[in-house]
Design an enzyme around this catalytic site. Structure first.
Site, PDB file in Angstrom:
ATOM      1  N   ASP A  33      -4.670  34.828  25.867  1.00 42.81           N
ATOM      2  CA  ASP A  33      -5.551  35.933  26.239  1.00 42.81           C
ATOM      3  C   ASP A  33      -7.022  35.644  25.955  1.00 42.81           C
ATOM      4  O   ASP A  33      -7.807  36.557  25.762  1.00 42.81           O
ATOM      5  CB  ASP A  33      -5.126  37.231  25.533  1.00 42.81           C
ATOM      6  CG  ASP A  33      -5.668  38.462  26.244  1.00 42.81           C
ATOM      7  OD1 ASP A  33      -5.786  38.418  27.477  1.00 42.81           O
ATOM      8  OD2 ASP A  33      -5.988  39.457  25.559  1.00 42.81           O
ATOM      9  N   ASP A 109      -4.960  25.206  34.866  1.00 44.23           N
ATOM     10  CA  ASP A 109      -4.913  26.347  33.938  1.00 44.23           C
ATOM     11  C   ASP A 109      -3.681  26.145  33.069  1.00 44.23           C
ATOM     12  O   ASP A 109      -2.549  26.269  33.525  1.00 44.23           O
ATOM     13  CB  ASP A 109      -4.809  27.659  34.724  1.00 44.23           C
ATOM     14  CG  ASP A 109      -4.714  28.868  33.804  1.00 44.23           C
ATOM     15  OD1 ASP A 109      -5.176  28.776  32.656  1.00 44.23           O
ATOM     16  OD2 ASP A 109      -4.156  29.888  34.240  1.00 44.23           O
ATOM     17  N   PRO A 111      -1.168  26.757  29.605  1.00 43.03           N
ATOM     18  CA  PRO A 111      -0.738  27.910  28.808  1.00 43.03           C
ATOM     19  C   PRO A 111      -1.391  27.939  27.431  1.00 43.03           C
ATOM     20  O   PRO A 111      -1.629  26.911  26.809  1.00 43.03           O
ATOM     21  CB  PRO A 111       0.777  27.712  28.674  1.00 43.03           C
ATOM     22  CG  PRO A 111       1.143  26.752  29.757  1.00 43.03           C
ATOM     23  CD  PRO A 111      -0.044  25.869  29.942  1.00 43.03           C
ATOM     24  N   GLY A 112      -1.648  29.143  26.954  1.00 41.25           N
ATOM     25  CA  GLY A 112      -2.218  29.302  25.619  1.00 41.25           C
ATOM     26  C   GLY A 112      -1.173  29.537  24.553  1.00 41.25           C
ATOM     27  O   GLY A 112      -1.405  29.270  23.378  1.00 41.25           O
ATOM     28  N   GLY A 470      38.502  17.873   6.827  1.00 44.61           N
ATOM     29  CA  GLY A 470      39.846  18.373   6.664  1.00 44.61           C
ATOM     30  C   GLY A 470      40.707  18.266   7.900  1.00 44.61           C
ATOM     31  O   GLY A 470      41.844  18.757   7.921  1.00 44.61           O
ATOM     32  N   GLY A 472      41.977  15.539   9.138  1.00 42.32           N
ATOM     33  CA  GLY A 472      42.993  14.501   8.996  1.00 42.32           C
ATOM     34  C   GLY A 472      42.526  13.121   9.430  1.00 42.32           C
ATOM     35  O   GLY A 472      43.343  12.210   9.592  1.00 42.32           O
ATOM     36  N   LYS A 473      41.223  12.942   9.599  1.00 37.29           N
ATOM     37  CA  LYS A 473      40.676  11.657  10.062  1.00 37.29           C
ATOM     38  C   LYS A 473      41.067  10.510   9.131  1.00 37.29           C
ATOM     39  O   LYS A 473      41.599   9.480   9.565  1.00 37.29           O
ATOM     40  CB  LYS A 473      39.135  11.729  10.136  1.00 37.29           C
ATOM     41  CG  LYS A 473      38.581  12.761  11.068  1.00 37.29           C
ATOM     42  CD  LYS A 473      37.070  12.723  11.087  1.00 37.29           C
ATOM     43  CE  LYS A 473      36.435  12.959   9.732  1.00 37.29           C
ATOM     44  NZ  LYS A 473      36.738  14.287   9.173  1.00 37.29           N
ATOM     45  N   SER A 474      40.767  10.675   7.845  1.00 42.28           N
ATOM     46  CA  SER A 474      41.019   9.597   6.886  1.00 42.28           C
ATOM     47  C   SER A 474      42.511   9.304   6.767  1.00 42.28           C
ATOM     48  O   SER A 474      42.930   8.137   6.660  1.00 42.28           O
ATOM     49  CB  SER A 474      40.440   9.964   5.515  1.00 42.28           C
ATOM     50  OG  SER A 474      39.029  10.086   5.588  1.00 42.28           O
ATOM     51  N   SER A 541      30.730  12.660  11.840  1.00 45.98           N
ATOM     52  CA  SER A 541      29.801  12.280  12.931  1.00 45.98           C
ATOM     53  C   SER A 541      29.669  13.428  13.935  1.00 45.98           C
ATOM     54  O   SER A 541      30.162  13.345  15.055  1.00 45.98           O
ATOM     55  CB  SER A 541      30.246  10.996  13.617  1.00 45.98           C
ATOM     56  OG  SER A 541      31.588  11.019  14.018  1.00 45.98           O
TER      57      SER A 541
END
Length: 629
Positions: A33, A109, A111-112, A470, A472-474, A541
């Protein structure tokens, strides 16, 4: 002044367009403005660049959408989006053309609002001059400083401080001089010199095109007089060594092969010896071809096609430069970054870097500091937020020819692109190459990756287990490795918790630290596969971008993404380590699935539904698939 009296002297533009006039590109910027759109509308009106029907349409629009009483609302000439009219702000960059007896103009022109800073820097990137508007009632604001910092950063040296709405402060000379002193102090602190200050009223036109008796104390030019006279010729580029970005290999037939692009610096002539970067190949210029015929020489800003005397390999994205004075080539840089995405910048996350016509994978290896635009202080931090400005080290996957941005905007400016969305998320300006990019070279090894794999009689693989804590990946990864051992396969399991006891013990669980954690693991895994091993990793991950980064480090088929798909309520019910309970209680921050997101794989090589498959069954299926590959 009412609409009728404004319309009377105007009609069809008196000035016919002239291609011989010089062209000036400039932007208007400042805070919300401050009157940027109104000022541009006024310039269009006062330069007689509006047709009668445009003015009649403006009169109608002013009655419906205008905010200026019985006056023409010039902002409506520029604020074309319905959202802009409804909110009374500029969102997009609006370009308008007009001319005077002396010059042609293209004005942006911008934007502000802070949210649209990315649009502002887009407009600034091609501008020769900038008009920084300040509302005389409000003075210099944070966004005024931010835009001024960016204007200086992109190399605009012709700057006008237009103190607008002087009618609302009674045309006070004291108020004008107070604002100018405040702004000049800031400008000096960022190395911006030669700022011309002009008191104006964009709505009624005082000191825009004509002088006003309401401010007799102003002895300087009107705004339009300044724009007509400002000198934007830059002989500095012609004095630098020759360089040209190859944008297109021009081969209309088998008899002609040329290389088209824009000369960035220096002068080139037929017979000049040139070097093609980054390959370093040498050749000699044969012709400089244009639509209007061959040229005896070409300089900065000219678009030409160059042919060579011999057949050499040259492609889009390469850079031609003077053979005796070649530009630098490096894969690590220090640069200033302007962050343009709502998603914060994360060091080590893979992005795409586009410089000229070349796009390469890149990472921000280290954020040195973030700039506070109010105090110009150098604040410590690991990330940059939306509209943040900072200085960082950047590494690319292959060497790039470049020049510091202070010398060449073409060869020193770049953008960063999100690999998944293709969104432009950052803009950068290179300072210099990091010394280690020149000192560190790859050492040739006699025992190859293939030899290591042949010795173990197996194909190296990376089995990347991902899922919630939790899930179960490992457990599954451990079972897979036991089965591989029983089959006399050479493998190694990198588990998330174990890695954090040593290699990554200095990292926490913020998004930035998670990205660095995965990068380190990926580098270790790549070394292990180079040794011919089958590597298993069990890490949450959580981000797709990092998993795709890891995939990109391996040959096709070597990276196997395994999504251990367990609903969060099931994983939380197990909660063997009590982590979900602590996260729910607010005792554990940045916990995936609670207050930090998990982005599941979209097309994993293997998806394990733990509700329908036991860990033993999952391990059997993974090993069977692996042995079939």
């Amino acid at each position: 002044m009412d609409m009728a009296s404004l319309l009377a002297p105007h009609g069809k533009p008196e000035l016919a367009p002239s291609p011989d006039k010089s062209l000036l590109r400039f932007i208007t910027c400042g805070s919300v403005d401050d009157g940027k759109s109104t000022l541009i509308g006024r310039l269009l009106f006062d330069s007689k660049s509006l047709l009668s029907d445009q003015i009649e349409a403006l009169e109608r629009e002013s009655r419906v959408h205008g905010t200026t009483g019985d006056r023409l609302d010039f902002a409506l000439l520029v604020d074309g989006l319905s959202a802009e009219r409804e909110q009374g702000i500029t969102i997009d960059v609006a370009y308008r053309m007009f001319e005077t007896a002396a010059r042609r103009f293209i004005v942006a022109d911008t934007p502000g609002h802070e949210q649209y800073t990315r649009n502002m820097i887009t407009g600034a990137s091609t501008a020769d001059a900038a008009i920084i508007l300040v509302d005389a009632r409000k003075g210099v604001l944070t966004q005024t400083r931010r835009h001024s910092y960016l204007v200086n950063l992109v190399g605009i040296r012709n700057v006008v401080l237009a103190v607008n709405k002087m009618d609302l402060v009674g045309y006070s000379r004291e108020r004008f001089e107070e604002i100018v002193a405040d702004y000049r102090a800031f400008a000096a602190s960022i190395g911006m010199s030669g700022v011309v200050a002009i008191p104006i009223c964009g709505l009624s036109g005082e000191n825009v095109a004509e002088r006003t008796e309401l401010m007799p104390w102003h002895a300087g030019p009107t705004l339009l007089q300044y724009l007509d006279r400002v000198d934007v010729d830059d002989d500095r580029l012609a004095e630098l060594p020759f360089s040209m970005l190859v944008q297109w290999v021009n081969r209309p037939n088998s008899a002609f092969r040329g290389f088209s692009g824009l000369v960035s610096s220096g002068v080139v002539c037929p017979g000049d010896a040139v070097r093609i970067l980054p390959s370093g190949r040498m050749t000699v210029v044969d012709r400089i071809v244009t639509m209007d015929g061959d040229l005896p020489a070409a300089g900065p800003g000219q678009s030409v096609t160059v042919t060579f005397r011999d057949e050499v390999d040259c492609s889009r994205g390469d850079v031609l430069c003077a053979s005796a004075d070649p530009i630098e080539v490096a894969d690590q840089f220090e640069a200033t970054l302007v962050w343009l995405s709502e998603e914060a910048m994360l060091p080590q996350r893979p992005y795409l870097l586009k410089i000229g016509a070349t796009t390469v994978p890149a990472r921000i290896t280290d954020l040195k500091f973030q700039v506070d635009v109010n105090t110009l202080g150098q604040d410590a931090g690991k990330t940059l937020p939306l509209n943040g400005i900072g200085v960082a080290n950047i590494a690319t996957d292959k060497p790039l020819p470049f020049m510091p941005y202070a010398k060449s905007t073409d060869l020193g400016g770049f953008i960063l692109i999100d690999r998944l969305t293709n969104e432009t998320i950052g803009a950068g300006m290179i300072h210099f190459a990091l010394r280690r990019s020149h000192n560190i070279q790859w050492q040739a090894l006699d025992v190859s990756r293939e030899a290591h794999a042949a010795q173990k009689r197996q194909e190296p693989r990376l089995l990347w287990f991902t899922g919630l804590s939790g899930s179960g990946k490992s457990t599954i990864a451990n079972l897979v490795e036991k089965k591989l051992l029983a089959l006399d396969r050479h493998s190694f399991l990198l588990d998330g918790d174990n890695i954090r006891h040593g290699l990554c013990r200095d990292l926490g669980f913020t998004d930035a630290d998670r990205v660095e954690n995965i990068r380190r693991v990926a580098e270790v895994a790549r070394l292990m596969t180079d040794a011919g091993l089958i590597v298993l990793t069990a890490f949450i991950s959580p981000f797709r971008a990092e998993r795709e980064m890891v995939r990109g480090m391996f040959a096709a088929g070597e990276f196997v993404e395994i999504h251990v798909d367990t609903p969060i309520e099931v994983a939380e019910a197990r909660d063997v380590k009590g982590l979900y309970r602590k996260a729910r209680a607010g005792e554990l921050r940045n916990f995936t699935g609670i207050d930090s997101p998990y982005e599941p794989p979209e097309q994993p090589e293997f998806r394990i539904d733990t509700l329908s498959m036991s860990p033993e069954q999952a391990a059997e299926a993974i090993v069977a698939r692996l042995l079939q590959a």
